[in-house]
Design a protein around this motif. Structure first.
Motif, PDB file in Angstrom:
ATOM      1  N   ARG A 102       0.854  -1.187   0.000  1.00  0.00           N
ATOM      2  CA  ARG A 102       0.000   0.000   0.000  1.00  0.00           C
ATOM      3  C   ARG A 102       0.890   1.237   0.000  1.00  0.00           C
ATOM      4  N   PRO A 103       0.339   2.404  -0.364  1.00  0.00           N
ATOM      5  CA  PRO A 103       1.142   3.630  -0.305  1.00  0.00           C
ATOM      6  C   PRO A 103       1.542   3.951   1.130  1.00  0.00           C
ATOM      7  N   LEU A 104       2.795   4.288   1.335  1.00  0.00           N
ATOM      8  CA  LEU A 104       3.284   4.691   2.646  1.00  0.00           C
ATOM      9  C   LEU A 104       4.602   5.457   2.468  1.00  0.00           C
ATOM     10  N   PRO A 105       4.973   6.283   3.449  1.00  0.00           N
ATOM     11  CA  PRO A 105       6.214   7.064   3.350  1.00  0.00           C
ATOM     12  C   PRO A 105       7.426   6.188   3.640  1.00  0.00           C
ATOM     13  N   ALA A 106       7.796   5.357   2.680  1.00  0.00           N
ATOM     14  CA  ALA A 106       8.796   4.321   2.905  1.00  0.00           C
ATOM     15  C   ALA A 106      10.133   4.888   3.361  1.00  0.00           C
ATOM     16  N   LEU A 107      10.629   5.933   2.692  1.00  0.00           N
ATOM     17  CA  LEU A 107      11.946   6.452   3.040  1.00  0.00           C
ATOM     18  C   LEU A 107      11.955   7.081   4.432  1.00  0.00           C
ATOM     19  N   GLY A 111      14.190   5.614   7.475  1.00  0.00           N
ATOM     20  CA  GLY A 111      15.183   6.449   8.128  1.00  0.00           C
ATOM     21  C   GLY A 111      14.995   6.518   9.628  1.00  0.00           C
ATOM     22  N   ARG A 112      13.740   6.375  10.071  1.00  0.00           N
ATOM     23  CA  ARG A 112      13.464   6.455  11.507  1.00  0.00           C
ATOM     24  C   ARG A 112      13.697   5.126  12.216  1.00  0.00           C
ATOM     25  N   TRP A 113      13.336   4.004  11.552  1.00  0.00           N
ATOM     26  CA  TRP A 113      13.280   2.738  12.253  1.00  0.00           C
ATOM     27  C   TRP A 113      14.333   1.723  11.843  1.00  0.00           C
ATOM     28  N   TYR A 114      14.839   1.784  10.619  1.00  0.00           N
ATOM     29  CA  TYR A 114      15.702   0.719  10.120  1.00  0.00           C
ATOM     30  C   TYR A 114      17.177   1.011  10.368  1.00  0.00           C
ATOM     31  N   ASP A 115      17.983  -0.032  10.260  1.00  0.00           N
ATOM     32  CA  ASP A 115      19.423   0.125  10.281  1.00  0.00           C
ATOM     33  C   ASP A 115      19.845   1.056   9.149  1.00  0.00           C
ATOM     34  N   PRO A 116      20.828   1.933   9.351  1.00  0.00           N
ATOM     35  CA  PRO A 116      21.222   2.871   8.294  1.00  0.00           C
ATOM     36  C   PRO A 116      21.561   2.207   6.961  1.00  0.00           C
ATOM     37  N   ALA A 117      22.188   1.036   6.994  1.00  0.00           N
ATOM     38  CA  ALA A 117      22.518   0.355   5.746  1.00  0.00           C
ATOM     39  C   ALA A 117      21.251  -0.072   5.002  1.00  0.00           C
ATOM     40  N   ALA A 119      18.282   1.453   5.292  1.00  0.00           N
ATOM     41  CA  ALA A 119      17.654   2.681   4.799  1.00  0.00           C
ATOM     42  C   ALA A 119      18.342   3.163   3.528  1.00  0.00           C
ATOM     43  N   ALA A 120      19.676   3.061   3.476  1.00  0.00           N
ATOM     44  CA  ALA A 120      20.402   3.461   2.276  1.00  0.00           C
ATOM     45  C   ALA A 120      20.078   2.549   1.104  1.00  0.00           C
ATOM     46  N   TRP A 121      19.970   1.254   1.365  1.00  0.00           N
ATOM     47  CA  TRP A 121      19.580   0.316   0.303  1.00  0.00           C
ATOM     48  C   TRP A 121      18.213   0.678  -0.263  1.00  0.00           C
ATOM     49  N   LEU A 122      17.266   0.973   0.631  1.00  0.00           N
ATOM     50  CA  LEU A 122      15.924   1.302   0.188  1.00  0.00           C
ATOM     51  C   LEU A 122      15.925   2.584  -0.638  1.00  0.00           C
ATOM     52  N   ALA A 123      16.722   3.573  -0.245  1.00  0.00           N
ATOM     53  CA  ALA A 123      16.782   4.833  -0.986  1.00  0.00           C
ATOM     54  C   ALA A 123      17.296   4.635  -2.404  1.00  0.00           C
ATOM     55  N   GLY A 124      18.093   3.598  -2.620  1.00  0.00           N
ATOM     56  CA  GLY A 124      18.618   3.326  -3.948  1.00  0.00           C
ATOM     57  C   GLY A 124      17.728   2.461  -4.805  1.00  0.00           C
ATOM     58  N   ASP A 133       9.383  -3.012  -1.257  1.00  0.00           N
ATOM     59  CA  ASP A 133      10.695  -3.303  -0.688  1.00  0.00           C
ATOM     60  C   ASP A 133      10.730  -2.963   0.796  1.00  0.00           C
ATOM     61  N   PHE A 134      10.124  -1.831   1.179  1.00  0.00           N
ATOM     62  CA  PHE A 134      10.044  -1.478   2.598  1.00  0.00           C
ATOM     63  C   PHE A 134       9.327  -2.571   3.377  1.00  0.00           C
ATOM     64  N   LEU A 135       8.217  -3.075   2.831  1.00  0.00           N
ATOM     65  CA  LEU A 135       7.439  -4.089   3.533  1.00  0.00           C
ATOM     66  C   LEU A 135       8.139  -5.443   3.534  1.00  0.00           C
ATOM     67  N   ARG A 136       8.967  -5.713   2.541  1.00  0.00           N
ATOM     68  CA  ARG A 136       9.768  -6.938   2.592  1.00  0.00           C
ATOM     69  C   ARG A 136      10.689  -6.924   3.809  1.00  0.00           C
ATOM     70  N   LEU A 137      11.327  -5.787   4.047  1.00  0.00           N
ATOM     71  CA  LEU A 137      12.178  -5.681   5.223  1.00  0.00           C
ATOM     72  C   LEU A 137      11.350  -5.746   6.509  1.00  0.00           C
ATOM     73  N   TRP A 138      10.228  -5.038   6.531  1.00  0.00           N
ATOM     74  CA  TRP A 138       9.377  -5.004   7.733  1.00  0.00           C
ATOM     75  C   TRP A 138       8.889  -6.401   8.095  1.00  0.00           C
ATOM     76  N   THR A 139       8.326  -7.123   7.115  1.00  0.00           N
ATOM     77  CA  THR A 139       7.809  -8.462   7.399  1.00  0.00           C
ATOM     78  C   THR A 139       8.922  -9.413   7.795  1.00  0.00           C
ATOM     79  N   ALA A 140      10.097  -9.267   7.193  1.00  0.00           N
ATOM     80  CA  ALA A 140      11.221 -10.124   7.578  1.00  0.00           C
ATOM     81  C   ALA A 140      11.590  -9.906   9.036  1.00  0.00           C
ATOM     82  N   LYS A 141      11.629  -8.646   9.483  1.00  0.00           N
ATOM     83  CA  LYS A 141      11.957  -8.348  10.875  1.00  0.00           C
ATOM     84  C   LYS A 141      10.892  -8.924  11.820  1.00  0.00           C
ATOM     85  N   GLU A 142       9.624  -8.795  11.432  1.00  0.00           N
ATOM     86  CA  GLU A 142       8.547  -9.353  12.247  1.00  0.00           C
ATOM     87  C   GLU A 142       8.663 -10.875  12.325  1.00  0.00           C
TER      88      GLU A 142
END
Length: 249
Positions: A102-107, A111-117, A119-124, A133-142
């Motif tokens: 769904r639409p969400l402010p991924a970056l 930047g607020r919650w993820y490891d800096p590396a 967040a940088a991967w997602l920005a690229g 891609d943001f939700l792939r990381l989120w669900t993996a962490k969960e």
């Protein structure tokens, strides 16, 4: 439902279904059915309860001889937007998490919650797929948090997970925790699914069964970690209240 897992192989069985007429679906019935498929036993032999920390517990009824299988079957449950997902594994702890893309402010969120590396991967990443891609990381962490029995407590969102890199649905080691693996089995539509296991160093097979009725199709996807295999098999069938598996040749 027979012959789903391969005997002797570490297998996670995942069942994806719909809610109950707009109400959250009870997890007991699909958990029993999933355990039955995993172990090749009648679903009536299983009972579902809760662990002290609140997670689901699937076990054999007290009057059933569980040999040679385990007395308890590790399990995990996730829900989102009319979908329920359950996962069971006889070989050790398992975690599952699902989200709708769904639409969400991924970056901003990364930047607020993820490891800096991360967040940088997602920005690229390409903007068109950034939410997924943001939700792939989120669900993996969960999923990893559930497999470890700690959820997202104590900075769980900062916990590093392997970023999707085109390796497909294989379960891959979590950075710094080689005995914990996580991956994203194939699903249809707008779902993002993650499965994690703990206490393993070898390949794990993930069997995913979907019964959420996209175009009247039942879809089964099998991923064999360590073998690089990802096969999707589907067929039109009459809708039932429980999973129907259609095996390919």
């Amino acid at each position: 439902m027979s012959q789903l897992p391969v005997p002797g192989r570490d297998t996670v069985y995942v069942w994806i279904g719909g809610d109950a007429g707009g109400r959250p679906a009870a997890a007991g019935r699909p958990l029993r059915r999933a355990a039955a498929a995993l172990l090749g036993r009648p679903d009536a032999e299983f009972v579902v309860g809760h662990r002290p920390g609140g997670g689901p517990l699937v076990r054999f009824a007290s009057d059933v001889d569980a040999a040679p299988g385990p007395a308890e079957v590790p399990a995990s449950v996730s829900r989102t937007g009319g979908i329920i997902v359950v996962a069971v594994r006889a070989g050790g702890p398992v975690g599952v998490d699902v989200e709708r893309c769904r639409p969400l402010p991924a970056l901003g969120l990364a930047g607020r919650w993820y490891d800096p590396a991360e967040a940088a991967w997602l920005a690229g990443r390409p903007p068109s797929g950034r939410e997924r891609d943001f939700l792939r990381l989120w669900t993996a962490k969960e999923a990893v948090g559930k497999a470890l029995g700690v959820g997202l407590r104590d900075g769980g969102l900062r916990r590093r997970v392997p970023v999707p890199d085109g390796a497909g649905p294989l379960l891959r080691p979590v950075p710094g925790s080689p005995a914990v693996r996580v991956g994203h089995p194939c699903t249809g539509g707008d779902l993002v699914l993650a499965v994690a296991v703990a206490g393993t160093a070898g390949p794990v097979e993930v069997v995913v069964e979907e019964t959420v009725g996209r175009d009247g199709q039942v879809v089964e996807a099998v991923q064999r970690a360590g073998h690089g295999v990802a096969a999707v098999r589907s067929a039109s069938v009459d809708r039932t209240s429980l999973p129907v598996v259609v095996r390919g040749s």
